[in-house]
Design a protein around this motif. Structure first.
Motif, short mmCIF file in Angstrom:
data_model
loop_
_atom_site.label_atom_id
_atom_site.label_comp_id
_atom_site.label_asym_id
_atom_site.label_seq_id
_atom_site.Cartn_x
_atom_site.Cartn_y
_atom_site.Cartn_z
N ARG A 9 0.84 -1.20 0.00
CA ARG A 9 0.00 0.00 0.00
C ARG A 9 0.87 1.25 0.00
N ASN A 10 0.29 2.36 -0.47
CA ASN A 10 1.00 3.63 -0.39
C ASN A 10 0.66 4.34 0.91
N ALA A 11 1.18 5.54 1.07
CA ALA A 11 1.00 6.28 2.33
C ALA A 11 -0.47 6.59 2.62
N LYS A 12 -1.29 6.64 1.58
CA LYS A 12 -2.72 6.94 1.76
C LYS A 12 -3.55 5.67 1.98
N GLY A 13 -2.89 4.52 1.97
CA GLY A 13 -3.60 3.27 2.18
C GLY A 13 -4.13 2.62 0.92
#
Length: 197
Positions: A9-13
């Motif tokens: 996942r990225n930092a934003k989920g």
């Protein structure tokens, strides 16, 4: 860079989907982590092409031991190796014969919507997809493996909640496998040191 080791996942989920076979491809490409390159897995049956971006969610381990399969509903084709930030909307449940002949195993496929897909940004669950689209995706998954010795069977659809749970479960499984491997390597290294290497 080993694409299979990217964070799931990225930092934003949002979930990362690494594209292997882009929309319109008539061959199945597969990422080889050892080579850190894409290899040809097989051609699809005549007349069959990928309807959307096909790939995997990195740093996951599905029931069959491979990274978790994912199809991202991007409006146009991208390229192998492109990483799409996506929202998972559902799961197509699939059961098939194991490659090693050990019986039946699950090989579920996550269906996801890229966050940069303005034409379908309102779709957040598989039930939001038109029934015809769901039926055609099901048929694609069966047709794509028709000549393989998989004897694939569809077990139905699950929604957004189930997709998120499957991703989390597959992420934990991959982390556990990595930890076990590292422990094993450390243990073997300790044995060699004790042996007076």
């Amino acid at each position: 860079m080993d694409l299979s080791r990217l964070p799931p996942r990225n930092a934003k989920g949002h979930v990362h989907v690494v594209v292997e076979s882009p929309r319109g491809s008539s061959v199945k490409l597969k990422y080889d982590a050892a080579l850190q390159a894409f290899t040809l897995s097989r051609p699809l049956p005549l007349g069959v092409t990928y309807p959307f971006e096909w790939g995997f969610i990195p740093s996951t381990s599905a029931a069959d031991g491979d990274p978790l399969d994912a199809m991202a509903l991007l409006e146009g084709p991208s390229y192998p190796g492109v990483v799409l930030a996506c929202i998972p909307i559902g799961v197509v449940r699939v059961e098939q014969d194991a490659d090693d002949g050990s019986g039946r195993q699950r090989n579920d496929r996550v269906i996801a919507v890229p966050v940069t897909s303005p034409r379908i940004e309102g779709i957040r669950d598989a039930v939001d997809l038109p029934e015809r689209v769901r039926a055609e995706l099901q048929q694609f998954f069966l047709t794509a493996v028709f000549f393989q010795r998989k004897n694939a069977t569809l077990l139905g659809w699950a929604g957004h909640t189930e997709a998120e749970a499957l991703i989390d479960e597959s992420t934990r499984r991959a982390a556990n496998k990595k930890s076990e491997t590292e422990d094993s390597v450390a243990h073997e290294g300790g044995k060699k040191s004790e042996g007076g290497g």
